[in-house]
Write a protein that holds these residues in place. Structure first.
Motif: not given
Lengths: 217, 375
Positions: A154, A156, B37, B39-41, B70-71, B83, B87, B168, B241-243
């Motif tokens: 998530s 990276l 963002q 992002v999480r919650t 994000y995820y 889940r 979110k 990816r 994508a790595l970073h």
């Protein structure tokens, strides 16, 4: 690159009693050149003059910048300095190591983790202290087994890792795969992180390099 | 061309950490968009900030947008899907309060699905539900009095649901997949994450023509002129994508994009969000490059106009000038072809003398005259 050529800068408490200082001292024992950036002798860490730190100079030629997720909880000034350090690290080419440890008040983990998440793109190595794994899994609503991988995917983040001292197991999720090795030596988690930071620049590329840096048998 | 630029989150240089303080800083920097963002919650304590941000956005020209979790695992098992939807629900609520013009979502891994129609249909079904829910949240008549102080809830259109391209190979979200789903679900828009498209395409975004091709593809297959993009530097390998990196350190450059926007982007209404590790710094960097590209273009236009004006003053018609320029271009082309084809012509013979000078004991260098041989 020998460990003696590795330069590590950390931002932490002047008393040297926090996790980043533990990493610095373990790395120094391995021969790395280390430097702690902190508040001036005559000021309180929580209310320090964060604008007085010359980050460009501090991070000049540094390989790693080690920060702790707990530092922003210390006060507004440390929080600014902590953020500025990472931005300057990005500009100066130092790679940021974020140590996610359990805050002294565990109920504030969500706050410290939230601060990390906001800057996750600036983190290159994210180390989750073993005692924080369960709580972080709960926060992220993923199982402990999936935690490192889900953070890596998530955010990276190039390396997301932890070390389980009882089993002598190092777990590293990285850009090219996953590593789970039993280490030859026994380490404390922060010692293992110091060793990993000293070894990885010279460990070679790919999975084998990460395995080697993790201290696998 | 309306172009809005801004960071993905509260600017790094912002002294405070609240969204409203971040918005103030963004405005002071001359930027005009922001992506919050979640992002999480989304936590209830954040909602106070969101209201303030919404009011500020309504009273200013700052465009607010919101990024969902994000995820995401919209193609995962029932548990994973639920889940993710939980979110997303929180971010939809926040989107209304903050007056978000776009809600941006990822889809996540293909899971049990193979890339193709079945996966796309499943994603389309999910997003159809998401759009319905957004409209339900925005259009609740019974809440009209409760929201009297927040006029955008009644006067603005509901947030558009943005579906982001992924970086990816194992994640759903090629440009084609995103366009296909957006074509089937009204109320959704493609979110072109240039870093992801570049990484997934093994470094495909290199020239302004590449951007032209991409926008042409989206225009042709999806239509419309409104675009929402993300831009950041990226490290990538084998189409993954790595970073994220700062733009300067990446092989994904902003200059070609700026060139495309300045030269061919007049039809676009575009928002570009910087999600680089140097959030607002790179947003400013993009703004500077766009201004430079526009400046260059204006200079070219001004030069052309002046040439035409001078030609007309000397009694030449624009058609004659055009003809003359065409002839001159052809002559230039012929002379350069001749140079390449005839190595024994007068000029190369002159150059042949050079090694004699170099042989006088000086170190060999690539001097300027030799560079002239380059096309």
């Amino acid at each position: 690159m020998a460990a003696s050529e590795v330069r590590i800068v950390a931002f932490g408490r002047p008393e040297h009693d926090d996790a980043v200082s533990a990493v610095l001292s373990a790395a120094a024992q391995r021969g790395a050149r280390t430097r702690l950036i902190t508040s001036a002798a005559d000021e309180d860490f929580a209310t320090m003059d964060h604008g007085a730190i010359d980050w460009r100079d501090a991070l000049d030629n540094a390989h790693w910048l080690v920060s702790s997720a707990s530092t922003p909880l210390e006060g507004t000034s440390p929080r600014y300095a902590w953020g500025a350090a990472m931005t300057f690290g990005e500009l100066e080419g130092a790679r940021t190591v974020m140590l996610v440890d359990m805050p002294s008040d565990p109920s504030r983990l969500a706050e410290s983790w939230g601060a990390v998440i906001e800057r996750i793109r600036q983190v290159h190595v994210l180390f989750v202290a073993p005692e924080a794994i369960d709580a972080l899994s709960n926060l992220e609503e993923v199982s402990t087994a999936e935690l490192l991988q889900s953070i890596r995917h998530s955010g990276l983040v190039p390396h997301v890792c932890t070390y389980l001292p009882n089993e002598r197991i190092a777990l590293v999720e990285h850009s090219l795969g996953s590593v789970r090795v039993q280490t030859k030596a026994e380490y404390q988690p922060l010692e293992w992180l110091a060793s990993f930071l000293c070894e990885i620049p010279s460990a070679g590329p790919g999975q084998a390099g990460v395995e080697h840096a993790s201290g696998g048998c | 061309m309306p172009l809005r630029l801004g960071p993905a989150g509260v600017p790094l240089s912002c002294k405070g950490r609240t969204i409203v303080e971040g918005m103030d800083d963004i405005t002071a920097l001359g930027l005009d968009a922001m992506e919050i963002q979640t992002v999480r919650t989304v936590q209830p304590k954040h909602f106070d900030q969101y209201w303030q941000a919404g009011i500020l956005s309504w009273n200013s020209d700052l465009e607010m947008n919101l990024h969902g979790p994000y995820y995401a695992e919209l193609l995962g098992s029932r548990r994973e899907r639920n889940r993710t939807l939980t979110k997303m629900e929180a971010s939809m609520q926040a989107g209304k309060i903050v007056n978000a013009r776009h809600l941006v979502y990822h889809v996540g891994p293909y899971g049990e699905y193979e890339p193709g129609t079945e996966a796309n249909e499943q994603v389309a079904n999910m997003f159809s539900g998401v759009v319905d829910r957004v409209h339900q949240i925005w259009g609740d008549k019974s809440e009209e009095e409760d929201y009297a102080a927040f006029p955008w809830v009644h006067k603005s259109k509901p947030s558009l649901v943005g579906i982001e391209t992924s970086g990816r190979q194992d994640l759903w979200g090629t440009v084609e997949e995103v366009i296909e789903v957006c074509n089937h679900v009204e109320g959704t828009v493609p979110v072109l994450n240039m870093a992801h498209i570049h990484a997934r395409g093994h470094g495909r975004m290199r020239t302004s023509e590449d951007y032209s091709e991409l926008f042409e593809q989206v225009r042709k297959d999806y239509g419309g002129k409104k675009f929402y993009c993300h831009f950041a530097g990226i490290e990538h390998r084998m189409g993954n994508a790595l970073h994220y990196t700062q733009i300067k350190k990446s092989d994904l450059k902003f200059e070609p994009f700026a060139e495309f926007l300045a030269e061919e982007g007049s039809w676009l209404d575009i928002t570009i969000i910087s999600d680089s590790p140097l959030l607002e710094h790179d947003a400013m960097y993009m703004l500077q490059h766009y201004d430079k590209a526009r400046q260059r273009l204006l200079e070219i236009h001004a030069r052309d106009e002046r040439r035409i004006k001078l030609a007309m003053e000397s009694g030449m018609s624009p058609e004659e000038l055009k003809m003359l320029e065409k002839e001159a271009a052809e002559a230039r082309k012929a002379s350069s072809d001749g140079k390449a084809g005839k190595p024994d012509s007068a000029k190369p013979a002159k150059k042949a003398k050079k090694p004699v000078t170099k042989a006088k004991g000086k170190m060999m260098s690539f001097d300027k005259d030799e560079d002239k041989d380059d096309p």
